[in-house]
Motif scaffolding. Structure first.
Motif, mmCIF file in Angstrom:
data_model
loop_
_atom_site.group_PDB
_atom_site.id
_atom_site.type_symbol
_atom_site.label_atom_id
_atom_site.label_comp_id
_atom_site.label_asym_id
_atom_site.label_seq_id
_atom_site.Cartn_x
_atom_site.Cartn_y
_atom_site.Cartn_z
ATOM 1 N N ILE A 128 0.872 -1.179 0.000
ATOM 2 C CA ILE A 128 0.000 0.000 0.000
ATOM 3 C C ILE A 128 0.904 1.222 0.000
ATOM 4 C CG2 ILE A 128 -1.782 1.302 1.223
ATOM 5 C CD1 ILE A 128 -2.622 -1.301 2.578
ATOM 6 N N GLY A 129 0.669 2.112 -0.950
ATOM 7 C CA GLY A 129 1.432 3.350 -1.013
ATOM 8 C C GLY A 129 0.617 4.497 -0.440
ATOM 9 N N ILE A 130 1.294 5.617 -0.194
ATOM 10 C CA ILE A 130 0.646 6.798 0.364
ATOM 11 C C ILE A 130 0.858 7.965 -0.589
ATOM 12 C CG2 ILE A 130 0.688 8.491 2.235
ATOM 13 C CD1 ILE A 130 1.455 6.284 4.138
ATOM 14 N N ALA A 131 -0.214 8.716 -0.850
ATOM 15 C CA ALA A 131 -0.153 9.918 -1.678
ATOM 16 C C ALA A 131 -0.851 11.037 -0.910
ATOM 17 C CB ALA A 131 -0.834 9.672 -3.020
ATOM 18 N N GLY A 132 -0.743 12.245 -1.430
ATOM 19 C CA GLY A 132 -1.421 13.371 -0.804
ATOM 20 C C GLY A 132 -2.932 13.197 -0.815
ATOM 21 N N ALA A 133 -3.615 13.886 0.070
ATOM 22 C CA ALA A 133 -5.066 13.739 0.223
ATOM 23 C C ALA A 133 -5.830 14.157 -1.027
ATOM 24 C CB ALA A 133 -5.550 14.554 1.416
ATOM 25 N N ASP A 134 -5.246 15.011 -1.854
ATOM 26 C CA ASP A 134 -5.953 15.483 -3.039
ATOM 27 C C ASP A 134 -5.879 14.506 -4.212
ATOM 28 O OD1 ASP A 134 -3.241 15.831 -3.331
ATOM 29 O OD2 ASP A 134 -3.402 17.767 -4.343
ATOM 30 N N ALA A 135 -5.094 13.459 -4.086
ATOM 31 C CA ALA A 135 -4.966 12.478 -5.167
ATOM 32 C C ALA A 135 -6.258 11.671 -5.296
ATOM 33 C CB ALA A 135 -3.790 11.551 -4.901
ATOM 34 N N ALA A 136 -6.644 11.369 -6.516
ATOM 35 C CA ALA A 136 -7.860 10.572 -6.765
ATOM 36 C C ALA A 136 -7.506 9.100 -6.619
ATOM 37 C CB ALA A 136 -8.402 10.877 -8.151
ATOM 38 N N ARG A 137 -7.739 8.532 -5.467
ATOM 39 C CA ARG A 137 -7.395 7.152 -5.165
ATOM 40 C C ARG A 137 -8.620 6.436 -4.612
ATOM 41 N NH1 ARG A 137 -2.887 6.676 -8.087
ATOM 42 N NH2 ARG A 137 -1.455 8.313 -7.574
ATOM 43 N N PRO A 138 -8.591 5.088 -4.617
ATOM 44 C CA PRO A 138 -9.745 4.339 -4.142
ATOM 45 C C PRO A 138 -10.008 4.458 -2.647
ATOM 46 C CG PRO A 138 -8.122 2.873 -5.167
ATOM 47 C CD PRO A 138 -7.570 4.246 -5.188
ATOM 48 N N ALA A 139 -9.017 4.851 -1.846
ATOM 49 C CA ALA A 139 -9.207 4.902 -0.399
ATOM 50 C C ALA A 139 -8.415 6.064 0.187
ATOM 51 C CB ALA A 139 -8.751 3.589 0.230
ATOM 52 N N SER A 140 -8.895 6.569 1.316
ATOM 53 C CA SER A 140 -8.186 7.654 1.986
ATOM 54 C C SER A 140 -8.412 7.548 3.487
ATOM 55 C CB SER A 140 -8.664 9.012 1.463
ATOM 56 O OG SER A 140 -10.043 9.154 1.728
ATOM 57 N N GLY A 141 -7.672 8.351 4.229
ATOM 58 C CA GLY A 141 -7.825 8.348 5.679
ATOM 59 C C GLY A 141 -6.926 9.377 6.312
ATOM 60 N N SER A 142 -6.864 9.319 7.631
ATOM 61 C CA SER A 142 -6.077 10.249 8.416
ATOM 62 C C SER A 142 -4.975 9.477 9.144
ATOM 63 C CB SER A 142 -6.993 10.946 9.420
ATOM 64 O OG SER A 142 -6.265 11.819 10.234
ATOM 65 N N VAL A 143 -3.756 10.002 9.130
ATOM 66 C CA VAL A 143 -2.626 9.331 9.776
ATOM 67 C C VAL A 143 -2.815 9.391 11.287
ATOM 68 C CG1 VAL A 143 -0.121 9.342 10.125
ATOM 69 C CG2 VAL A 143 -1.072 9.839 7.863
ATOM 70 N N LYS A 144 -2.807 8.222 11.899
ATOM 71 C CA LYS A 144 -3.000 8.107 13.350
ATOM 72 C C LYS A 144 -1.674 7.994 14.084
ATOM 73 C CE LYS A 144 -5.623 5.256 16.589
ATOM 74 N NZ LYS A 144 -6.563 4.123 16.663
ATOM 75 N N LEU A 145 -0.697 7.293 13.472
ATOM 76 C CA LEU A 145 0.580 7.042 14.124
ATOM 77 C C LEU A 145 1.653 6.816 13.073
ATOM 78 C CD1 LEU A 145 2.109 6.148 16.852
ATOM 79 C CD2 LEU A 145 1.554 3.830 16.112
ATOM 80 N N VAL A 146 2.852 7.307 13.354
ATOM 81 C CA VAL A 146 4.019 7.034 12.514
ATOM 82 C C VAL A 146 5.113 6.500 13.433
ATOM 83 C CG1 VAL A 146 5.774 7.998 10.988
ATOM 84 C CG2 VAL A 146 3.432 8.871 10.890
ATOM 85 N N GLU A 147 5.622 5.300 13.102
ATOM 86 C CA GLU A 147 6.656 4.682 13.933
ATOM 87 C C GLU A 147 7.839 4.287 13.058
ATOM 88 O OE1 GLU A 147 7.272 0.711 16.696
ATOM 89 O OE2 GLU A 147 5.246 1.365 16.223
ATOM 90 N N LEU A 148 8.998 4.888 13.318
ATOM 91 C CA LEU A 148 10.207 4.538 12.583
ATOM 92 C C LEU A 148 10.690 3.184 13.067
ATOM 93 C CD1 LEU A 148 12.333 5.391 10.514
ATOM 94 C CD2 LEU A 148 13.605 6.457 12.379
#
Length: 161
Positions: free
Chosen positions: A91-111
């Motif tokens: 699963i890749g991540i693009a900006g919120a304005d990209a026309a993609r089949p799914a979207s959401g809000s980032v809850k957590l980022v863990e290196l």
């Protein structure tokens, strides 16, 4: 180290194969969910024929199944209801304005060393996404998700891939 591994569930062998085969070609939903960390993302979907295409419809997204996979699924017997399994690295991540089949809000980022685990709030469950290096997004960002449906697992109602 062995060349092959066996995955058992309730005393029954589910799959025997090389670690690569078991990871990339799980025999069923149990094996796909058991092998790999973080665990696969799972979606209840329905396969729908639409104007010559095969579509995946779920509460989370609606997308066209890539042609080589669609040809295989169209000839398989059984129900049109499936569970789609997507490993976090597919699963890749693009900006919120990209026309993609799914979207959401980032809850957590863990290196996690050379990769980052990004949890994205999407529908009833958080989706797990693995990205190379440091994450390009931060907690609270709105993002579009890019599922690699050619590398996804299509599990029938009986759990077989």
């Amino acid at each position: 180290m062995g060349d092959k591994i066996a995955i058992m569930h309730n005393g029954v062998v589910q799959q025997v194969g090389t670690p690569y085969e078991v990871y990339h070609q799980p025999a069923n939903l149990f094996v796909g969910s058991f092998i790999g960390l973080p665990q696969i993302n799972r979606f209840d979907c329905e396969l729908q024929a639409s104007g010559g295409d095969l579509r995946l419809a779920s509460a989370e997204f609606n997308a066209i199944v890539p042609q080589p996979v669609a040809a295989r699924l169209a000839t398989s017997a059984g129900s049109r209801r499936i569970t789609l399994g997507l490993r976090p690295e597919f699963i890749g991540i693009a900006g919120a304005d990209a026309a993609r089949p799914a979207s959401g809000s980032v809850k957590l980022v863990e290196l996690m060393g050379s990769r980052s685990l990004v949890l994205v709030e999407h529908g009833a469950e958080d989706l797990r996404v693995l990205v190379q290096g440091a994450s390009p997004v931060a907690e609270g960002d709105k993002v579009s998700l890019i599922p690699d449906l050619a590398r996804a697992f299509y599990f029938a109602e009986d759990g077989k891939n």
